[in-house]
Write an enzyme that holds these catalytic residues in place. Structure first.
Site, short mmCIF file in Angstrom:
data_model
loop_
_atom_site.label_atom_id
_atom_site.label_comp_id
_atom_site.label_asym_id
_atom_site.label_seq_id
_atom_site.Cartn_x
_atom_site.Cartn_y
_atom_site.Cartn_z
N GLU A 64 32.93 -10.04 18.55
CA GLU A 64 32.39 -8.79 18.05
C GLU A 64 33.46 -7.96 17.35
O GLU A 64 33.25 -7.42 16.26
CB GLU A 64 31.79 -7.95 19.19
N CYS A 93 31.51 -7.20 25.73
CA CYS A 93 32.32 -6.69 26.83
C CYS A 93 32.53 -5.18 26.65
O CYS A 93 32.15 -4.60 25.62
CB CYS A 93 33.66 -7.43 26.90
#
Length: 128
Positions: A55, A86
């Site tokens: 990401e 996360c």
């Protein structure tokens, strides 16, 4: 671009993951306000602190190209479970997104669920 198309980009780039330590391949794709997409993979390192998630790779690619507003991100992996960003990635997404940014969490079967970033990171820390 719809959620399935963005997830397909994440799925396609996942093959480029460098994950020899965890064997957990992750692909991500971000959609910017201007309509451009940027994809990334997780890149591991023997010094685990130097590892970067898919990401953040995708977001940083977008930012390096002058994009500053993320409207959606799709994440997928080889897991049977849905793949969520996360905590660090959630904070980075909040820096360039907002509470309404779509977070598309996929699994290896191509199934997905869509969340708003504000659901995944309530009371986020952000610049004022």
């Amino acid at each position: 671009m719809d959620d399935r198309e963005l997830l397909a980009i994440a799925e396609n780039i996942k093959k480029n993951s460098y994950s020899p330590y965890s064997n957990f391949r992750v692909g991500a794709a971000v959609l910017t306000q201007s309509g451009k997409t940027f994809a990334g993979v997780n890149v591991e390192n023997a010094s685990f602190g130097a590892t970067i998630c898919a990401e953040r790779t995708a977001v940083f690619k977008a930012v390096s190209e002058g994009e500053r507003k993320i409207v959606a991100v799709a994440i997928t992996s080889d897991s049977d479970e849905y793949t969520f960003p996360c905590g660090i990635c959630r904070q980075v997404l909040r820096e360039f997104g907002d509470d309404g940014t779509r977070v598309i969490c996929g699994n290896k079967s191509g199934e997905f669920k869509v969340f708003k970033l504000g659901e995944l990171l309530p009371n986020a820390f952000f610049k004022f």
